[in-house]
Design a protein around this motif. Structure first.
Motif: not given
Length: 222
Positions: A25-37
């Motif tokens: 996330x920090x280095x490549x802006x690849x984020x986990x899928x969001x969890x809306x629960x």
């Protein structure tokens, strides 16, 4: 100070949960899928609860449910608004990083501050997860780094929501107190974090990270 180098409380939590996910996330802006629960309900209640407590502040009053625990609301509403909007900031000169966290609220006991967070749930029993506890600890750590006296105690204001057989909404509110918060561990955690932050090499994932496990499964198919 390089204000562009900022790491949030949730990103510190992400590092603790999985160094690889943090690095991506920090280095490549690849984020986990969001969890809306549960998060959507909380996002609707949080501004209402902030307004509820701020009305008491403006009237120099303490809500009954807080007073019962011999606590008071943090009185400086202008500072509180800043900490809600921009976060409590701590600039680490060695790291050249601003660490910050946006709080819901604060309570006081004598001259000490107490991290105070809102939680909304549709479960009958409110469960205190480890990341909930760490959330309060990081807020307390940031406050201490700003030279505020902070108790090793945190408070959750829990709103439980249920629906009865007539489809009527039922609300219960509860104060949940957590003792023995540990602020001292976060100096070492941030030292480990900055080492990962500066690394050009992809770190090992957490053994229990379901997102990294999924990545490995995808790699095997390619």
């Amino acid at each position: 100070m390089n204000k562009n180098n900022r790491i949030s409380r949730s990103q510190i939590e992400l590092f603790i949960d999985c160094p690889r996910c943090f690095w991506l996330e920090i280095k490549h802006n690849i984020k986990r899928p969001e969890n809306f629960s549960g998060g959507y309900i909380g996002s609707k209640y949080d501004p209402l609860l902030k307004n509820y407590f701020d009305k008491h502040r403006k009237n120099n009053k303490t809500p009954e449910e807080i007073e019962k625990h011999n606590l008071k609301l943090f009185s400086n509403i202008e500072i509180l608004k800043t900490w809600r909007g921009k976060g409590i900031k701590y600039f680490n000169e060695k790291h050249n990083i601003v660490y910050y966290g946006k709080i819901d609220d604060l309570l006081t006991k004598d001259e000490y501050l107490i991290p105070f967070d809102f939680k909304t749930t549709i479960s009958k029993n409110f469960q205190i997860y480890e990341d909930y506890k760490r959330q309060l600890e990081i807020y307390g750590y940031l406050l201490k780094k700003n030279n505020y006296p902070v108790l090793e105690t945190g408070i959750f204001y829990v709103v439980k929501i249920n629906i009865n057989e007539n489809f009527e909404k039922i609300e219960e509110r509860e104060i949940v107190r957590i003792e023995n918060l540990n602020y001292e561990i976060y100096d070492e955690i941030l030292e480990n974090l900055i080492e990962t932050y500066k690394s050009k090499k992809e770190p090992k994932p957490s053994p229990n990270c379901e997102f990294c496990q999924r990545d490995e499964q995808i790699k095997r198919l390619i």
